[in-house]
Write a protein that holds these residues in place. Structure first.
Motif, PDB file in Angstrom:
ATOM      1  N   ALA A   1       0.828  -1.205   0.000  1.00 45.94           N
ATOM      2  CA  ALA A   1       0.000   0.000   0.000  1.00 45.94           C
ATOM      3  C   ALA A   1       0.863   1.257   0.000  1.00 45.94           C
ATOM      4  CB  ALA A   1      -0.937  -0.009   1.205  1.00 45.94           C
ATOM      5  N   GLY A   2       1.919   1.255   0.814  1.00 46.28           N
ATOM      6  CA  GLY A   2       2.815   2.408   0.840  1.00 46.28           C
ATOM      7  C   GLY A   2       3.507   2.638  -0.484  1.00 46.28           C
ATOM      8  N   LYS A   3       3.926   1.552  -1.136  1.00 39.57           N
ATOM      9  CA  LYS A   3       4.580   1.683  -2.447  1.00 39.57           C
ATOM     10  C   LYS A   3       3.607   2.232  -3.488  1.00 39.57           C
ATOM     11  CE  LYS A   3       6.879  -0.949  -6.091  1.00 39.57           C
ATOM     12  NZ  LYS A   3       5.956  -0.406  -7.116  1.00 39.57           N
ATOM     13  N   GLU A   4       2.383   1.719  -3.479  1.00 38.48           N
ATOM     14  CA  GLU A   4       1.389   2.189  -4.444  1.00 38.48           C
ATOM     15  C   GLU A   4       1.083   3.668  -4.211  1.00 38.48           C
ATOM     16  OE1 GLU A   4      -1.000   1.781  -7.732  1.00 38.48           O
ATOM     17  OE2 GLU A   4       0.279   0.221  -6.842  1.00 38.48           O
ATOM     18  N   PHE A   5       0.960   4.052  -2.961  1.00 39.42           N
ATOM     19  CA  PHE A   5       0.679   5.445  -2.628  1.00 39.42           C
ATOM     20  C   PHE A   5       1.830   6.346  -3.076  1.00 39.42           C
ATOM     21  CE2 PHE A   5       0.740   8.894   0.634  1.00 39.42           C
ATOM     22  CZ  PHE A   5      -0.399   9.544   0.217  1.00 39.42           C
ATOM     23  N   SER A   6       3.062   5.918  -2.832  1.00 39.53           N
ATOM     24  CA  SER A   6       4.229   6.715  -3.243  1.00 39.53           C
ATOM     25  C   SER A   6       4.312   6.834  -4.755  1.00 39.53           C
ATOM     26  CB  SER A   6       5.508   6.074  -2.697  1.00 39.53           C
ATOM     27  OG  SER A   6       5.496   6.038  -1.285  1.00 39.53           O
ATOM     28  N   ASP A   7       4.005   5.750  -5.457  1.00 37.80           N
ATOM     29  CA  ASP A   7       4.037   5.795  -6.919  1.00 37.80           C
ATOM     30  C   ASP A   7       3.034   6.795  -7.462  1.00 37.80           C
ATOM     31  OD1 ASP A   7       6.001   3.884  -6.923  1.00 37.80           O
ATOM     32  OD2 ASP A   7       4.659   2.196  -7.370  1.00 37.80           O
TER      33      ASP A   7
ATOM     34  N   ARG B   1       4.327  10.360  -6.939  1.00 38.02           N
ATOM     35  CA  ARG B   1       5.475  10.763  -7.745  1.00 38.02           C
ATOM     36  C   ARG B   1       5.085  11.292  -9.112  1.00 38.02           C
ATOM     37  NH1 ARG B   1       8.547   6.546  -5.207  1.00 38.02           N
ATOM     38  NH2 ARG B   1       7.835   5.028  -6.754  1.00 38.02           N
ATOM     39  N   ASN B   2       3.977  10.808  -9.667  1.00 31.98           N
ATOM     40  CA  ASN B   2       3.591  11.312 -10.980  1.00 31.98           C
ATOM     41  C   ASN B   2       2.812  12.629 -10.907  1.00 31.98           C
ATOM     42  OD1 ASN B   2       0.936  10.672 -10.251  1.00 31.98           O
ATOM     43  ND2 ASN B   2       0.900   8.785 -11.440  1.00 31.98           N
ATOM     44  N   ARG B   3       2.608  13.137  -9.680  1.00 35.41           N
ATOM     45  CA  ARG B   3       2.000  14.446  -9.412  1.00 35.41           C
ATOM     46  C   ARG B   3       0.558  14.564  -9.912  1.00 35.41           C
ATOM     47  NH1 ARG B   3       5.996  17.528  -7.462  1.00 35.41           N
ATOM     48  NH2 ARG B   3       8.130  17.027  -8.067  1.00 35.41           N
ATOM     49  N   TRP B   4       0.007  13.493 -10.444  1.00 38.38           N
ATOM     50  CA  TRP B   4      -1.365  13.561 -10.928  1.00 38.38           C
ATOM     51  C   TRP B   4      -2.335  13.766  -9.764  1.00 38.38           C
ATOM     52  CZ3 TRP B   4      -5.914  10.658 -10.488  1.00 38.38           C
ATOM     53  CH2 TRP B   4      -6.880  10.902 -11.463  1.00 38.38           C
ATOM     54  N   VAL B   5      -2.046  13.115  -8.650  1.00 33.11           N
ATOM     55  CA  VAL B   5      -2.910  13.247  -7.484  1.00 33.11           C
ATOM     56  C   VAL B   5      -2.930  14.694  -6.992  1.00 33.11           C
ATOM     57  CG1 VAL B   5      -3.226  12.552  -5.081  1.00 33.11           C
ATOM     58  CG2 VAL B   5      -2.616  10.838  -6.791  1.00 33.11           C
ATOM     59  N   MET B   6      -1.788  15.359  -7.006  1.00 38.21           N
ATOM     60  CA  MET B   6      -1.718  16.743  -6.549  1.00 38.21           C
ATOM     61  C   MET B   6      -2.504  17.676  -7.459  1.00 38.21           C
ATOM     62  SD  MET B   6      -0.219  16.572  -3.765  1.00 38.21           S
ATOM     63  CE  MET B   6       0.850  15.510  -2.809  1.00 38.21           C
TER      64      MET B   6
ATOM     65  N   LEU C   1     -14.953   9.762 -11.207  1.00 36.84           N
ATOM     66  CA  LEU C   1     -13.980   9.832 -12.294  1.00 36.84           C
ATOM     67  C   LEU C   1     -12.556   9.743 -11.768  1.00 36.84           C
ATOM     68  CD1 LEU C   1     -13.594  10.234 -15.337  1.00 36.84           C
ATOM     69  CD2 LEU C   1     -13.565  12.706 -14.934  1.00 36.84           C
ATOM     70  N   ILE C   2     -12.273  10.439 -10.673  1.00 39.26           N
ATOM     71  CA  ILE C   2     -10.941  10.366 -10.060  1.00 39.26           C
ATOM     72  C   ILE C   2     -10.626   8.936  -9.650  1.00 39.26           C
ATOM     73  CG2 ILE C   2      -9.546  11.120  -8.105  1.00 39.26           C
ATOM     74  CD1 ILE C   2     -11.148  13.741  -8.114  1.00 39.26           C
ATOM     75  N   ALA C   3     -11.590   8.277  -9.005  1.00 41.47           N
ATOM     76  CA  ALA C   3     -11.371   6.913  -8.527  1.00 41.47           C
ATOM     77  C   ALA C   3     -11.121   5.957  -9.688  1.00 41.47           C
ATOM     78  CB  ALA C   3     -12.575   6.449  -7.708  1.00 41.47           C
ATOM     79  N   LEU C   4     -11.898   6.074 -10.751  1.00 36.72           N
ATOM     80  CA  LEU C   4     -11.733   5.177 -11.903  1.00 36.72           C
ATOM     81  C   LEU C   4     -10.397   5.410 -12.595  1.00 36.72           C
ATOM     82  CD1 LEU C   4     -15.356   5.343 -13.352  1.00 36.72           C
ATOM     83  CD2 LEU C   4     -14.243   3.332 -12.372  1.00 36.72           C
ATOM     84  N   LEU C   5      -9.987   6.662 -12.731  1.00 38.95           N
ATOM     85  CA  LEU C   5      -8.711   6.960 -13.381  1.00 38.95           C
ATOM     86  C   LEU C   5      -7.531   6.547 -12.515  1.00 38.95           C
ATOM     87  CD1 LEU C   5      -9.444  10.444 -15.015  1.00 38.95           C
ATOM     88  CD2 LEU C   5      -9.417   8.190 -16.098  1.00 38.95           C
ATOM     89  N   LEU C   6      -7.710   6.550 -11.208  1.00 40.72           N
ATOM     90  CA  LEU C   6      -6.650   6.105 -10.310  1.00 40.72           C
ATOM     91  C   LEU C   6      -6.439   4.595 -10.391  1.00 40.72           C
ATOM     92  CD1 LEU C   6      -7.058   8.071  -6.941  1.00 40.72           C
ATOM     93  CD2 LEU C   6      -4.988   7.937  -8.338  1.00 40.72           C
ATOM     94  N   GLY C   7      -7.545   3.836 -10.493  1.00 40.60           N
ATOM     95  CA  GLY C   7      -7.440   2.396 -10.307  1.00 40.60           C
ATOM     96  C   GLY C   7      -7.556   1.526 -11.528  1.00 40.60           C
TER      97      GLY C   7
ATOM     98  N   MET D   1      -5.727   5.574  -0.244  1.00 42.56           N
ATOM     99  CA  MET D   1      -5.037   6.690   0.411  1.00 42.56           C
ATOM    100  C   MET D   1      -4.814   7.837  -0.572  1.00 42.56           C
ATOM    101  SD  MET D   1      -2.286   4.984   3.053  1.00 42.56           S
ATOM    102  CE  MET D   1      -1.412   4.023   1.822  1.00 42.56           C
ATOM    103  N   ALA D   2      -4.458   7.506  -1.810  1.00 37.93           N
ATOM    104  CA  ALA D   2      -4.270   8.557  -2.817  1.00 37.93           C
ATOM    105  C   ALA D   2      -5.588   9.264  -3.116  1.00 37.93           C
ATOM    106  CB  ALA D   2      -3.689   7.944  -4.093  1.00 37.93           C
ATOM    107  N   LEU D   3      -6.669   8.509  -3.194  1.00 31.98           N
ATOM    108  CA  LEU D   3      -7.981   9.098  -3.425  1.00 31.98           C
ATOM    109  C   LEU D   3      -8.382  10.007  -2.271  1.00 31.98           C
ATOM    110  CD1 LEU D   3     -10.639   9.225  -5.065  1.00 31.98           C
ATOM    111  CD2 LEU D   3     -11.393   7.207  -3.794  1.00 31.98           C
ATOM    112  N   THR D   4      -8.136   9.558  -1.051  1.00 28.81           N
ATOM    113  CA  THR D   4      -8.452  10.371   0.125  1.00 28.81           C
ATOM    114  C   THR D   4      -7.661  11.668   0.118  1.00 28.81           C
ATOM    115  OG1 THR D   4      -8.915   8.367   1.406  1.00 28.81           O
ATOM    116  CG2 THR D   4      -8.501  10.397   2.636  1.00 28.81           C
ATOM    117  N   LEU D   5      -6.377  11.579  -0.218  1.00 27.24           N
ATOM    118  CA  LEU D   5      -5.542  12.777  -0.253  1.00 27.24           C
ATOM    119  C   LEU D   5      -6.017  13.762  -1.306  1.00 27.24           C
ATOM    120  CD1 LEU D   5      -2.986  14.270   0.702  1.00 27.24           C
ATOM    121  CD2 LEU D   5      -1.711  13.008  -1.047  1.00 27.24           C
TER     122      LEU D   5
END
Length: 277
Positions: free
Chosen positions: A16-22, A25-30, A76-82, A118-122
């Motif tokens: 989970a931590g690795k997936e969250f960090s990945d 890193r691509n800054r898409w979540v931000m 849409l965010i959730a689908l594009l994330l996963g 975690m990425a979705l929550t952030l």
């Protein structure tokens, strides 16, 4: 037995931590977090501009305004994330490497899901927090009661579509098909589903479906979220005349919450079953 279970959860947390960090890193979540935050603040502050007012005028109207934003953007965010969680690893050739490690496929799937969650929550945390600050300043702590329920249901809506995205990623043979399925699913559940039900109701002059037709809304997590945050509030039902559309039994928060939990668990369980060796 307990040591083995502890070791498994350590592996899941590491994945989970690795997936969250990945994802960070691509800054898409931000970027998504910034867009969601700006849109939330604009809707909250200028949602009543048509009535000649700025700023939140009531908790109910603010939630009703934010519901549309959440329904369109969070799924849409959730689908594009996963959508590429598994199929992306398969295309890059790293899935076999991950499975060669002393982990099970279920641990891999759950670890990826938790990291994506975690990425979705952030990506939505800043927007929800800042809006909550505005509401607290305007209405005090008592005004945050309904808003806290709204945020929790929005989070559950995101987890639901994230589960669907992981299922798509397991079933799809390549990223192109997975992305197409994800967009089709978003389009169908968010835009088309309600239009079909309305079309059936209008075309049959109300004869087809009758009182059972509103219960079909349980088949759509987006509608569950809408009912939970708009139709289940007495003030909003009176304001928009929704009493005749959604029966009171369907607007039960416990029923709707249980249905949303089922929507989160069912696709993820199906993905775990399909991802067997």
């Amino acid at each position: 037995m307990s040591a083995a279970c502890l070791l498994e959860w350590r592996q899941i947390r590491a994945l989970a931590g690795k997936e969250f960090s990945d994802r960070l890193r691509n800054r898409w979540v931000m970027v998504v977090a910034l867009v969601f935050t700006v849109a939330s603040l604009l809707i909250t502050y200028f949602g009543a501009a048509a009535q000649g007012q700025v700023g939140p005028t009531s908790i109910e109207l603010t939630i009703a305004s934010l519901v549309s934003l959440v329904i369109y953007l969070v799924p849409l965010i959730a689908l594009l994330l996963g959508f590429d969680a598994i199929v992306g690893e398969r295309e890059r050739g790293s899935l076999d490497l991950l499975l060669s490690l002393p982990i099970t496929r279920q641990e891999l799937l759950l670890g990826k899901y938790l990291g994506l969650a975690m990425a979705l929550t952030l990506s939505t945390l800043a927007g929800f927090t800042l809006v909550g600050g505005l509401l607290w300043r305007q209405f005090g702590l008592a005004g945050l009661y309904h808003y806290a329920g709204f945020v929790a249901s929005a989070w559950m809506l995101g987890l639901t579509f994230l589960s669907l995205a992981v299922l798509i990623s397991v079933l799809a043979h390549d990223r192109a098909r997975a992305s197409g399925l994800a967009i089709t699913l978003w389009f169908g559940l968010v835009l088309v589903f309600d239009l079909l039900l309305l079309g059936v109701l209008v075309a049959s002059a109300g004869r087809l479906g009758g009182e059972s037709l509103p219960w079909l809304l349980l088949c759509n997590p987006a509608d569950l979220f809408r009912i939970l945050n708009v139709f289940s509030l007495d003030d909003m039902r009176t304001l928009y005349g929704l009493t005749s559309i959604v029966p009171p039994a369907l607007a039960n928060p416990w029923l709707l919450g249980g249905a949303m939990l089922a929507w989160i668990a069912a696709p993820l369980g199906l993905a775990a079953w399909r991802f067997r060796p």
